[in-house]
Design a protein around this motif. Structure first.
Motif, PDB file in Angstrom:
ATOM      1  N   LEU A  88       0.775  -1.183  -0.069  1.00 38.88           N
ATOM      2  CA  LEU A  88       0.004   0.080   0.056  1.00 38.88           C
ATOM      3  C   LEU A  88       0.991   1.197   0.023  1.00 38.88           C
ATOM      4  CD1 LEU A  88      -2.760  -1.311   2.637  1.00 38.88           C
ATOM      5  CD2 LEU A  88      -3.029  -1.062   0.096  1.00 38.88           C
ATOM      6  N   ILE A  89       1.874   1.282   0.612  1.00 38.97           N
ATOM      7  CA  ILE A  89       2.833   2.196   0.860  1.00 38.97           C
ATOM      8  C   ILE A  89       3.812   2.650  -0.263  1.00 38.97           C
ATOM      9  CG2 ILE A  89       4.450   3.681   2.122  1.00 38.97           C
ATOM     10  CD1 ILE A  89       1.707   3.373   3.436  1.00 38.97           C
ATOM     11  N   ARG A  90       4.386   1.723  -1.186  1.00 35.47           N
ATOM     12  CA  ARG A  90       5.036   1.693  -1.985  1.00 35.47           C
ATOM     13  C   ARG A  90       4.819   2.823  -3.096  1.00 35.47           C
ATOM     14  NH1 ARG A  90       6.647  -3.620  -5.303  1.00 35.47           N
ATOM     15  NH2 ARG A  90       4.527  -3.374  -5.840  1.00 35.47           N
ATOM     16  N   PRO A  91       3.731   2.701  -3.880  1.00 37.72           N
ATOM     17  CA  PRO A  91       3.122   3.720  -4.455  1.00 37.72           C
ATOM     18  C   PRO A  91       3.358   5.018  -3.999  1.00 37.72           C
ATOM     19  CG  PRO A  91       1.200   2.376  -4.114  1.00 37.72           C
ATOM     20  CD  PRO A  91       2.504   1.768  -3.412  1.00 37.72           C
ATOM     21  N   VAL A  92       2.887   5.030  -2.828  1.00 39.28           N
ATOM     22  CA  VAL A  92       2.733   6.644  -2.212  1.00 39.28           C
ATOM     23  C   VAL A  92       4.190   7.080  -2.054  1.00 39.28           C
ATOM     24  CG1 VAL A  92       2.114   8.052  -0.072  1.00 39.28           C
ATOM     25  CG2 VAL A  92       0.710   5.977  -0.607  1.00 39.28           C
ATOM     26  N   VAL A  93       5.129   6.257  -2.021  1.00 39.55           N
ATOM     27  CA  VAL A  93       6.668   6.611  -1.940  1.00 39.55           C
ATOM     28  C   VAL A  93       6.964   7.114  -3.239  1.00 39.55           C
ATOM     29  CG1 VAL A  93       8.958   5.909  -1.539  1.00 39.55           C
ATOM     30  CG2 VAL A  93       7.172   5.260  -0.116  1.00 39.55           C
ATOM     31  N   GLY A 120       5.159   5.679 -13.623  1.00 35.53           N
ATOM     32  CA  GLY A 120       4.209   4.579 -14.337  1.00 35.53           C
ATOM     33  C   GLY A 120       4.947   3.277 -14.080  1.00 35.53           C
ATOM     34  N   ASP A 121       5.909   3.275 -14.576  1.00 40.86           N
ATOM     35  CA  ASP A 121       6.912   2.165 -14.862  1.00 40.86           C
ATOM     36  C   ASP A 121       7.206   1.441 -13.611  1.00 40.86           C
ATOM     37  OD1 ASP A 121       8.511   3.965 -14.442  1.00 40.86           O
ATOM     38  OD2 ASP A 121       9.898   3.469 -15.932  1.00 40.86           O
ATOM     39  N   GLN A 122       7.011   2.016 -12.615  1.00 41.09           N
ATOM     40  CA  GLN A 122       7.556   1.414 -11.214  1.00 41.09           C
ATOM     41  C   GLN A 122       6.201   0.861 -10.415  1.00 41.09           C
ATOM     42  OE1 GLN A 122       9.710   4.204  -8.950  1.00 41.09           O
ATOM     43  NE2 GLN A 122      10.353   5.316 -10.770  1.00 41.09           N
ATOM     44  N   MET A 123       5.220   0.786 -10.921  1.00 44.21           N
ATOM     45  CA  MET A 123       4.014   0.050 -10.329  1.00 44.21           C
ATOM     46  C   MET A 123       3.938  -1.450 -10.139  1.00 44.21           C
ATOM     47  SD  MET A 123       2.117   2.511  -9.159  1.00 44.21           S
ATOM     48  CE  MET A 123       3.723   3.451  -8.859  1.00 44.21           C
ATOM     49  N   ARG A 147      -3.205  -2.862 -11.147  1.00 41.07           N
ATOM     50  CA  ARG A 147      -4.208  -2.637 -11.728  1.00 41.07           C
ATOM     51  C   ARG A 147      -5.151  -1.967 -10.891  1.00 41.07           C
ATOM     52  NH1 ARG A 147      -0.740  -3.347 -14.997  1.00 41.07           N
ATOM     53  NH2 ARG A 147      -0.731  -4.301 -16.775  1.00 41.07           N
ATOM     54  N   ASP A 148      -4.876  -0.792 -10.490  1.00 39.35           N
ATOM     55  CA  ASP A 148      -5.939  -0.272  -9.225  1.00 39.35           C
ATOM     56  C   ASP A 148      -5.875   1.459  -9.685  1.00 39.35           C
ATOM     57  OD1 ASP A 148      -3.438   0.654  -8.333  1.00 39.35           O
ATOM     58  OD2 ASP A 148      -3.602  -0.859  -6.521  1.00 39.35           O
ATOM     59  N   GLU A 149      -6.608   1.963  -8.447  1.00 41.42           N
ATOM     60  CA  GLU A 149      -6.710   3.368  -8.957  1.00 41.42           C
ATOM     61  C   GLU A 149      -5.418   4.164  -8.397  1.00 41.42           C
ATOM     62  OE1 GLU A 149      -8.617   1.457  -7.119  1.00 41.42           O
ATOM     63  OE2 GLU A 149     -10.879   1.712  -7.918  1.00 41.42           O
ATOM     64  N   VAL A 150      -4.614   3.322  -7.682  1.00 42.16           N
ATOM     65  CA  VAL A 150      -3.163   4.073  -7.404  1.00 42.16           C
ATOM     66  C   VAL A 150      -2.376   4.065  -8.680  1.00 42.16           C
ATOM     67  CG1 VAL A 150      -1.167   3.936  -6.235  1.00 42.16           C
ATOM     68  CG2 VAL A 150      -3.367   3.485  -5.189  1.00 42.16           C
ATOM     69  N   THR A 151      -2.408   3.161  -9.618  1.00 42.47           N
ATOM     70  CA  THR A 151      -1.590   2.816 -10.704  1.00 42.47           C
ATOM     71  C   THR A 151      -2.355   4.144 -11.793  1.00 42.47           C
ATOM     72  OG1 THR A 151      -1.606   0.733 -10.563  1.00 42.47           O
ATOM     73  CG2 THR A 151      -1.247   1.599 -12.650  1.00 42.47           C
ATOM     74  N   ASP A 211       2.258  10.994 -14.640  1.00 43.75           N
ATOM     75  CA  ASP A 211       3.061  10.901 -15.673  1.00 43.75           C
ATOM     76  C   ASP A 211       2.630  11.830 -16.772  1.00 43.75           C
ATOM     77  OD1 ASP A 211       4.808   9.127 -14.422  1.00 43.75           O
ATOM     78  OD2 ASP A 211       4.318   7.513 -15.395  1.00 43.75           O
ATOM     79  N   SER A 212       1.386  11.793 -17.024  1.00 44.79           N
ATOM     80  CA  SER A 212       0.602  12.785 -17.782  1.00 44.79           C
ATOM     81  C   SER A 212       1.034  14.195 -17.646  1.00 44.79           C
ATOM     82  CB  SER A 212      -0.734  12.428 -18.203  1.00 44.79           C
ATOM     83  OG  SER A 212      -0.892  11.048 -18.711  1.00 44.79           O
ATOM     84  N   THR A 213       0.618  14.523 -16.606  1.00 42.37           N
ATOM     85  CA  THR A 213       1.135  15.775 -16.026  1.00 42.37           C
ATOM     86  C   THR A 213       2.659  16.225 -16.186  1.00 42.37           C
ATOM     87  OG1 THR A 213      -0.692  15.677 -14.114  1.00 42.37           O
ATOM     88  CG2 THR A 213       0.845  17.493 -14.145  1.00 42.37           C
ATOM     89  N   ALA A 214       3.336  15.401 -15.788  1.00 41.11           N
ATOM     90  CA  ALA A 214       4.841  15.666 -16.004  1.00 41.11           C
ATOM     91  C   ALA A 214       5.003  15.836 -17.349  1.00 41.11           C
ATOM     92  CB  ALA A 214       5.624  14.349 -15.150  1.00 41.11           C
TER      93      ALA A 214
END
Length: 430
Positions: free
Chosen positions: A149-154, A173-176, A180-184, A191-194
């Motif tokens: 749960l915490i890894r994508p937040v990091v 995005g390539d680190q997910m 296949r969830d909302e965090v992804t 990534d689109s914003t960046a």
């Protein structure tokens, strides 16, 4: 972030421990034997019950024969003895002893007690094994789930930190790792914003470079004119005319850059609209353009029929239409024809301007709408490559769209679609 990890870890771990611990506690309340020992306890209970039944039904001698036979097959230390006090036969028994009253005699049936210290330790360990398994498995599961749960937040925190330091090429995005969830989805939105920020930064740097490059040419000519004047004061008139032209070019360039900047920066501001007949505005522009095109014997559509009254910001729409028409006049071939057509519906107006110039390559159809961009094969005929960029910004601010195409007969066609009522920026027609 470690604090958030430990919060997730503690909540998940406590949930596991309390849930499974409650199950074990309920099981213990029913006095279920330790794992692996229940079969032995069942055998002892069955032997005691059978011996008591044989004694009560057939007497002491039959019970003794049954005990001898049982000890041969299942040695449990089974014994039968008489008790001195018949009143001691209460009928109640334990896991290791039973009492039976037969012919006014009290008999005691017992099996050897489990006096082994090692067996007691094993029983205690057997009771601790489930708790130990719960502790280890819940700890591992809680740590794995909390990390998941915490890894994508990091990763998001690292990405935002990178953006804050101006690193718009950072992607997460390539680190997910196959999530296949909302965090992804949030990571891909990041990534689109960046990517968009990087695109804007590149466009800004390119704009600065192009503006400085375009400003340098007239400034260099102004410096050259000043140098000629110092060497030849007699050429004052010619040099002043040259300087006037260069100053006028500078003024035009600065004006177009300011217009483009105002459109870009003010894209989120409301439009100052008024009700105008866009077709009437277009006919006015076509009349002026036709007069100027006579010098190159270029004919142009001078009138478009119909009425299309729309809520628009007049100055922006005028600049957008004028840029497209003048661009066509500028690049069309001598002795050619420029076609302008309109198609009005209930809620939008479609304007198509087609010239007979050299056109552009198919891979340049989008690039010509970027500031200071022209087709690579286009013949330089003045201007700074800002006209179509201003047109697209102005039309899109009204919720319309602009695109270029290559007619089969050659040349270039620019199509503008303008809604009757302004819509949100960048919204496409359906």
């Amino acid at each position: 972030m470690p604090r958030l990890f430990w919060k997730f870890f503690a909540i998940i771990w406590l949930t596991f421990v309390v849930g499974v611990g409650a199950v074990i506690l309920i099981v213990n309340l029913f006095q279920i034997p330790p794992p692996g020992r229940d079969r032995e306890y069942q055998e002892r209970a069955i032997i005691l019950a059978l011996t008591a039944n044989v004694l009560a039904r057939d007497g002491e001698e039959a019970a003794q024969r049954f005990i001898r036979t049982s000890e041969v097959t299942t040695p449990l230390g089974l014994t039968l003895s008489k008790m001195a006090d018949p009143s001691a036969c209460t009928g109640e028994g334990t896991a290791e002893m039973r009492t039976v009253l037969k012919d006014a005699t009290c008999y005691r049936i017992s099996v050897a007690p489990e006096a082994s210290f090692l067996l007691n330790i094993m029983d205690n360990l057997a009771l601790l094994v489930p708790w130990l398994a719960i502790f280890v498995s819940s700890t591992v599961a809680a740590a794995a789930l909390a990390r998941y749960l915490i890894r994508p937040v990091v990763h998001l925190r690292d990405g935002l930190s990178a953006l804050a330091h101006g690193r718009f090429d950072f992607r997460i995005g390539d680190q997910m790792a196959g999530r296949r969830d909302e965090v992804t989805a949030l990571a891909h939105d990041f990534d689109s914003t960046a990517a968009r920020l990087q695109e804007l930064q590149d466009a800004q740097q390119r704009l600065f470079h192009d503006v400085s490059h375009e400003l340098r040419s007239p400034l260099s000519r102004l410096q050259a004119a000043v140098g000629v004047l110092r060497q030849s004061p007699a050429r004052l008139g010619a040099m002043l005319d040259r300087m006037d032209r260069e100053v006028e070019r500078l003024d035009t360039l600065v004006g177009e850059v300011l217009t483009l900047a105002r459109l870009t920066v003010g894209s989120g501001l409301p439009l100052k609209t008024q009700t105008l007949d866009v077709i009437e505005l277009l006919n006015e522009i076509l009349g002026d353009a036709a007069f100027e095109a006579q010098a190159r014997e270029v004919s142009i559509t001078t009138g478009v029929d119909g009425v299309f009254r729309a809520e628009v910001e007049g100055e922006l729409i005028y600049r957008a239409l004028e840029n497209v028409v003048r661009n066509a006049v500028k690049y069309t071939a001598d002795h050619s024809f420029i076609s302008v057509s309109c198609e009005a519906t209930a809620d939008r107006l479609k304007i198509c301007v087609t010239d007979q110039g050299p056109g552009v390559r198919r891979d340049e159809l989008e690039r010509i709408f970027q500031p200071f961009s022209r087709g690579k094969d286009a013949v330089p005929r003045g201007g700074y490559g800002l006209g179509l960029a201003i047109t697209r910004q102005a039309i899109e601010r009204h919720g319309g769209r602009v695109h270029a195409s290559l007619p089969e007969a050659g040349g270039l066609a620019i199509t503008l679609e303008l809604p009757r009522q302004p819509r949100s920026f960048g919204r496409d027609f359906t």
